[in-house]
Design an enzyme around this catalytic site. Sequence first.
Site, PDB file in Angstrom:
ATOM      1  N   ALA A 132      84.759  35.759   8.748  1.00 35.08           N
ATOM      2  CA  ALA A 132      84.327  35.140  10.014  1.00 35.08           C
ATOM      3  C   ALA A 132      85.494  34.907  10.975  1.00 35.08           C
ATOM      4  CB  ALA A 132      83.598  33.830   9.726  1.00 35.08           C
ATOM      5  N   ARG A 185      90.834  34.960   5.414  1.00 34.97           N
ATOM      6  CA  ARG A 185      92.178  34.567   4.951  1.00 34.97           C
ATOM      7  C   ARG A 185      92.930  33.759   5.989  1.00 34.97           C
ATOM      8  NH1 ARG A 185      93.941  40.588   3.817  1.00 34.97           N
ATOM      9  NH2 ARG A 185      92.699  40.627   5.720  1.00 34.97           N
ATOM     10  N   ASP A 204      91.259  34.756  -0.085  1.00 35.23           N
ATOM     11  CA  ASP A 204      91.274  36.221  -0.102  1.00 35.23           C
ATOM     12  C   ASP A 204      90.141  36.665  -1.016  1.00 35.23           C
ATOM     13  OD1 ASP A 204      91.760  38.947  -0.636  1.00 35.23           O
ATOM     14  OD2 ASP A 204      93.909  38.682  -0.272  1.00 35.23           O
ATOM     15  N   TYR A 219      86.924  55.015   2.260  1.00 36.03           N
ATOM     16  CA  TYR A 219      86.133  54.041   3.037  1.00 36.03           C
ATOM     17  C   TYR A 219      84.654  54.400   2.923  1.00 36.03           C
ATOM     18  CZ  TYR A 219      84.145  51.202   6.737  1.00 36.03           C
ATOM     19  OH  TYR A 219      83.356  50.310   7.423  1.00 36.03           O
ATOM     20  N   THR A 264      85.928  45.987  17.421  1.00 42.10           N
ATOM     21  CA  THR A 264      86.383  44.706  16.854  1.00 42.10           C
ATOM     22  C   THR A 264      87.860  44.910  16.491  1.00 42.10           C
ATOM     23  OG1 THR A 264      85.799  45.474  14.644  1.00 42.10           O
ATOM     24  CG2 THR A 264      84.080  44.262  15.831  1.00 42.10           C
ATOM     25  N   GLU A 265      88.335  44.151  15.520  1.00 41.37           N
ATOM     26  CA  GLU A 265      89.703  44.421  15.034  1.00 41.37           C
ATOM     27  C   GLU A 265      89.713  45.585  14.035  1.00 41.37           C
ATOM     28  OE1 GLU A 265      91.427  40.837  13.388  1.00 41.37           O
ATOM     29  OE2 GLU A 265      91.569  39.873  15.335  1.00 41.37           O
ATOM     30  N   PHE A 266      88.528  46.151  13.760  1.00 43.61           N
ATOM     31  CA  PHE A 266      88.371  47.165  12.720  1.00 43.61           C
ATOM     32  C   PHE A 266      89.381  48.314  12.834  1.00 43.61           C
ATOM     33  CE2 PHE A 266      86.408  51.106  11.177  1.00 43.61           C
ATOM     34  CZ  PHE A 266      86.037  50.764   9.893  1.00 43.61           C
TER      35      PHE A 266
HETATM   36  P1  NDP Z   1      87.268  42.979  11.781  1.00 47.25           P
HETATM   37  O1  NDP Z   1      88.561  43.593  11.332  1.00 47.25           O
HETATM   38  O2  NDP Z   1      87.164  42.534  13.199  1.00 47.25           O
HETATM   39  O3  NDP Z   1      86.893  41.765  10.820  1.00 47.25           O
HETATM   40  C1  NDP Z   1      87.016  41.883   9.425  1.00 47.25           C
HETATM   41  C2  NDP Z   1      86.873  40.521   8.779  1.00 47.25           C
HETATM   42  O4  NDP Z   1      86.983  40.722   7.354  1.00 47.25           O
HETATM   43  C3  NDP Z   1      87.956  39.565   9.194  1.00 47.25           C
HETATM   44  O5  NDP Z   1      87.394  38.292   9.419  1.00 47.25           O
HETATM   45  C4  NDP Z   1      88.883  39.515   8.000  1.00 47.25           C
HETATM   46  O6  NDP Z   1      89.430  38.212   7.852  1.00 47.25           O
HETATM   47  C5  NDP Z   1      87.897  39.777   6.850  1.00 47.25           C
HETATM   48  N1  NDP Z   1      88.621  40.277   5.685  1.00 47.25           N
HETATM   49  C6  NDP Z   1      89.256  41.462   5.538  1.00 47.25           C
HETATM   50  N2  NDP Z   1      89.891  41.521   4.365  1.00 47.25           N
HETATM   51  C7  NDP Z   1      89.661  40.323   3.741  1.00 47.25           C
HETATM   52  C8  NDP Z   1      90.071  39.754   2.511  1.00 47.25           C
HETATM   53  N3  NDP Z   1      90.852  40.422   1.651  1.00 47.25           N
HETATM   54  N4  NDP Z   1      89.663  38.505   2.199  1.00 47.25           N
HETATM   55  C9  NDP Z   1      88.867  37.815   3.061  1.00 47.25           C
HETATM   56  N5  NDP Z   1      88.445  38.292   4.239  1.00 47.25           N
HETATM   57  C10 NDP Z   1      88.850  39.540   4.581  1.00 47.25           C
HETATM   58  O7  NDP Z   1      86.173  44.090  11.456  1.00 47.25           O
HETATM   59  P2  NDP Z   1      84.588  44.137  11.722  1.00 47.25           P
HETATM   60  O8  NDP Z   1      84.076  42.864  12.217  1.00 47.25           O
HETATM   61  O9  NDP Z   1      84.322  45.368  12.503  1.00 47.25           O
HETATM   62  O10 NDP Z   1      84.102  44.432  10.238  1.00 47.25           O
HETATM   63  C11 NDP Z   1      83.195  43.608   9.545  1.00 47.25           C
HETATM   64  C12 NDP Z   1      82.400  44.469   8.593  1.00 47.25           C
HETATM   65  O11 NDP Z   1      81.661  45.435   9.323  1.00 47.25           O
HETATM   66  C13 NDP Z   1      83.242  45.259   7.595  1.00 47.25           C
HETATM   67  O12 NDP Z   1      82.615  45.213   6.341  1.00 47.25           O
HETATM   68  C14 NDP Z   1      83.227  46.678   8.166  1.00 47.25           C
HETATM   69  O13 NDP Z   1      83.407  47.635   7.158  1.00 47.25           O
HETATM   70  C15 NDP Z   1      81.839  46.714   8.743  1.00 47.25           C
HETATM   71  N6  NDP Z   1      81.607  47.718   9.768  1.00 47.25           N
HETATM   72  C16 NDP Z   1      82.378  47.758  10.901  1.00 47.25           C
HETATM   73  C17 NDP Z   1      82.151  48.737  11.852  1.00 47.25           C
HETATM   74  C18 NDP Z   1      82.985  48.876  13.065  1.00 47.25           C
HETATM   75  O14 NDP Z   1      82.939  49.958  13.699  1.00 47.25           O
HETATM   76  N7  NDP Z   1      83.742  47.858  13.466  1.00 47.25           N
HETATM   77  C19 NDP Z   1      81.028  49.688  11.704  1.00 47.25           C
HETATM   78  C20 NDP Z   1      80.291  49.548  10.483  1.00 47.25           C
HETATM   79  C21 NDP Z   1      80.566  48.586   9.574  1.00 47.25           C
HETATM   80  P3  NDP Z   1      90.972  37.862   7.518  1.00 47.25           P
HETATM   81  O15 NDP Z   1      91.795  39.012   8.018  1.00 47.25           O
HETATM   82  O16 NDP Z   1      91.228  36.580   8.231  1.00 47.25           O
HETATM   83  O17 NDP Z   1      90.980  37.715   6.039  1.00 47.25           O
HETATM   84  C1  8X3 Z   2      82.866  51.743  10.482  1.00 41.16           C
HETATM   85  C2  8X3 Z   2      82.371  52.885  11.284  1.00 41.16           C
HETATM   86  O1  8X3 Z   2      82.478  55.411  11.538  1.00 41.16           O
HETATM   87  O2  8X3 Z   2      84.538  54.192  11.873  1.00 41.16           O
HETATM   88  O3  8X3 Z   2      82.153  51.579   9.314  1.00 41.16           O
HETATM   89  O4  8X3 Z   2      83.665  54.468   9.679  1.00 41.16           O
HETATM   90  S1  8X3 Z   2      83.311  54.297  11.061  1.00 41.16           S
END
Ligand code: NDP
Ligand code: 8X3
Length: 253
Positions: free
Chosen positions: A10, A34, A60, A153, A188-190
Amino acid sequence: MKQIAIITGATAGIGRATAELLAGNDFDVIITGRRLEKLDLLEEQIRSKTEADVLSLAFDIRDQAAVNEACEQLSGKWENVDVLVNNAGLAAGLSHIHEGSVVDWEQMIDTNIKGLLYITRVISPGMVKRQKGHIINIGSIAGKESYEKGNVYNATKFAVDGLTQGMRIDLIDHGIKVTSIDPGAVETEFSLVRFKWDSEMADQVYDGYTPLYAEDIAEAILFAVTRPPHVNIDDMLIMPTAQARSRKFNRKN
Ligand code: NDP
Ligand code: 8X3
């Protein structure tokens, strides 16, 4: 009494938007991640903007002992989690399989699969005891079809898809709903995380089209968790209009 949702990951992106939206819609929320400073900030924001009660748990999700310790300390009303949003996850790197980083692979497997399992294992028994609950797994278009250099992934998100199906079967006799929300590209930060905070590389991912935003996915999650008791949303695949399949984009904007 308000429902309680626990949202993993979150501190950013989809998880943060989901925590904010659920808090604004009659849920008390447990926020996890984290980065404690990000949790503190979100807690403050939610308190100032909504009537929701908020609890932050910093851990974590790859550390099973830390997950157990954090969740086992839940007491009073916080013990009765109605909704678990399994969102914490990441992609690390983008490489052909023969050139991939084993460290990246392990981080993805440990977070996206094992972390999801650890927290589900500790939260779901309470749902079974109460014969009520809803688990939302955040999958991906990447868990429906593989793409070049996505390999590990992709595999983690295929695993999430398999787990969602299995969990639904195992928990059906206990009245527990299980939903998969599967987004396409969400800004997002993804991508920053995937490319180790190289913002030029991350920006290229969303170049020339309008991606999804975290709030779009949060709205789908809110929709799923507010259906009447007899309705379960099994699976929602949500794509930007400009994206077809994993890697076909209309980059004309
Ligand atoms: P962000 O990077 O913006 O957020 C990821 C969140 O996951 C952060 O809050 C981070 O918190 C947490 N996280 C990562 N590693 C850990 C860990 N080891 N322990 C606890 N928390 C962790 O990415 P998104 O919001 O985009 O991603 C959220 C979900 O959506 C993921 O599962 C991703 O695979 C999925 N998703 C994303 C897509 C996209 O295009 N963005 C598309 C499809 C799916 P912190 O670093 O503070 O621990
Ligand atoms: C995240 C979307 O297409 O970058 O799950 O893998 S993609």
